[in-house]
Design an enzyme around this catalytic site. Structure first.
Site, PDB file in Angstrom:
ATOM      1  N   ASP A   8      43.255  45.112  42.647  1.00  0.00           N
ATOM      2  CA  ASP A   8      42.957  45.772  41.384  1.00  0.00           C
ATOM      3  C   ASP A   8      41.181  44.909  41.465  1.00  0.00           C
ATOM      4  O   ASP A   8      40.605  45.397  42.774  1.00  0.00           O
ATOM      5  CB  ASP A   8      43.402  44.893  40.093  1.00  0.00           C
ATOM      6  CG  ASP A   8      43.075  43.366  40.686  1.00  0.00           C
ATOM      7  OD1 ASP A   8      42.235  43.416  41.324  1.00  0.00           O
ATOM      8  OD2 ASP A   8      43.795  42.576  39.839  1.00  0.00           O
ATOM      9  N   CYS A  65      44.582  40.789  44.917  1.00  0.00           N
ATOM     10  CA  CYS A  65      43.868  41.127  43.133  1.00  0.00           C
ATOM     11  C   CYS A  65      42.970  39.179  43.148  1.00  0.00           C
ATOM     12  O   CYS A  65      42.799  38.816  44.365  1.00  0.00           O
ATOM     13  CB  CYS A  65      45.120  41.179  42.163  1.00  0.00           C
ATOM     14  SG  CYS A  65      46.668  39.252  41.405  1.00  0.00           S
ATOM     15  N   THR A  67      43.810  36.257  42.632  1.00  0.00           N
ATOM     16  CA  THR A  67      44.319  34.675  43.091  1.00  0.00           C
ATOM     17  C   THR A  67      45.790  35.661  44.202  1.00  0.00           C
ATOM     18  O   THR A  67      46.386  34.697  44.761  1.00  0.00           O
ATOM     19  CB  THR A  67      45.342  34.561  41.524  1.00  0.00           C
ATOM     20  OG1 THR A  67      46.001  35.326  41.096  1.00  0.00           O
ATOM     21  CG2 THR A  67      44.229  33.635  40.751  1.00  0.00           C
ATOM     22  N   HIS A  98      61.403  33.916  58.813  1.00  0.00           N
ATOM     23  CA  HIS A  98      62.260  34.027  58.341  1.00  0.00           C
ATOM     24  C   HIS A  98      62.545  34.834  57.095  1.00  0.00           C
ATOM     25  O   HIS A  98      63.437  34.835  56.748  1.00  0.00           O
ATOM     26  CB  HIS A  98      61.775  32.272  57.648  1.00  0.00           C
ATOM     27  CG  HIS A  98      61.866  31.285  58.987  1.00  0.00           C
ATOM     28  ND1 HIS A  98      61.714  30.533  59.146  1.00  0.00           N
ATOM     29  CD2 HIS A  98      61.609  31.648  60.671  1.00  0.00           C
ATOM     30  CE1 HIS A  98      61.729  29.843  60.224  1.00  0.00           C
ATOM     31  NE2 HIS A  98      61.465  30.734  61.067  1.00  0.00           N
ATOM     32  N   HIS A 133      68.018  33.159  59.786  1.00  0.00           N
ATOM     33  CA  HIS A 133      67.507  33.666  58.527  1.00  0.00           C
ATOM     34  C   HIS A 133      67.703  35.397  57.776  1.00  0.00           C
ATOM     35  O   HIS A 133      67.675  34.903  56.768  1.00  0.00           O
ATOM     36  CB  HIS A 133      65.613  33.987  59.040  1.00  0.00           C
ATOM     37  CG  HIS A 133      65.233  32.468  59.773  1.00  0.00           C
ATOM     38  ND1 HIS A 133      65.220  31.277  58.915  1.00  0.00           N
ATOM     39  CD2 HIS A 133      65.137  32.382  61.147  1.00  0.00           C
ATOM     40  CE1 HIS A 133      65.002  30.835  59.822  1.00  0.00           C
ATOM     41  NE2 HIS A 133      64.531  30.777  61.108  1.00  0.00           N
TER      42      HIS A 133
HETATM   43  C1  RB5 Z   1      42.425  39.735  37.031  1.00  0.00           C
HETATM   44  O1  RB5 Z   1      40.769  39.201  36.114  1.00  0.00           O
HETATM   45  C2  RB5 Z   1      42.735  38.812  37.913  1.00  0.00           C
HETATM   46  O2  RB5 Z   1      43.315  38.454  36.205  1.00  0.00           O
HETATM   47  C3  RB5 Z   1      43.972  39.277  38.805  1.00  0.00           C
HETATM   48  O3  RB5 Z   1      43.152  40.120  39.600  1.00  0.00           O
HETATM   49  C4  RB5 Z   1      44.375  38.172  39.782  1.00  0.00           C
HETATM   50  O4  RB5 Z   1      43.877  37.077  39.597  1.00  0.00           O
HETATM   51  C5  RB5 Z   1      46.062  37.780  38.631  1.00  0.00           C
HETATM   52  O5  RB5 Z   1      47.104  37.392  39.131  1.00  0.00           O
END
Ligand code: RB5
Length: 150
Positions: A8, A65, A67, A98, A133
């Site tokens: 994203d 993304c 996180t 694994h 595994h």
């Molecule tokens: C976008 O703002 C953010 O929410 C996305 O990149 C991600 O971290 C979602 O899990």
């Protein structure tokens, strides 16, 4: 090996870093975006990559993304997907050995491009160990197959 990659708006820089890595490693890839600077919705990128892996059109996927969490949650809803959210080299190696993870998720607001490149290189070049595994991974697949029929 062929890899589908997407991010994203929060993961564009690491996506470019991993594309550069795959070129260096001569790994075939398909880039599913995003190409924009504006805000997009991570499921719109996670699900197409996961479906390509699920259908066998590519061998593995990489999703980035902010996180890595949203991408991993969305990808793991697709049948046959074992998406691992990884921010360290040890986990990158062990989730291949694994868990036979077939998608790697990372967060660009969590780690920098250098570590992300190292994680992706280990993840892309480490094989599944099988053996005990395989039995464990098969238990997940069996549950998934039965759950889908409900
Ligand atoms: C976008 O703002 C953010 O929410 C996305 O990149 C991600 O971290 C979602 O899990």
């Amino acid at each position: 090996m062929k890899v589908a990659i997407a991010s994203d708006h929060g993961g564009v820089n690491i996506r470019q870093e991993i594309i550069s890595l795959m070129k260096d490693l001569k790994i075939e890839y398909v880039d599913l975006g995003c190409d924009c600077e504006t805000s997009v919705d991570y499921p719109d990128y996670a699900i197409p990559v996961a479906e390509k892996v699920s259908r066998g059109e590519v061998d593995r996927g990489i999703l980035i993304c902010g996180t890595g969490i949203g991408m991993s949650i969305a990808a793991n809803k697709v049948q046959g997907i074992r998406c691992a959210l990884v921010h360290d080299i040890f986990s990158a190696k062990v989730t291949r050995e694994h868990n036979n993870s077939n998608i790697l998720a990372m967060g660009e607001r969590v780690i920098g491009p250098g570590l992300a490149r190292g994680i992706a290189e280990v993840w892309l070049t480490t094989s599944f160990e099988g053996g005990r595994h395989e039995n464990r991974v098969n238990k997940i697949s069996t549950y998934e197959s039965n759950a889908i029929q409900k």
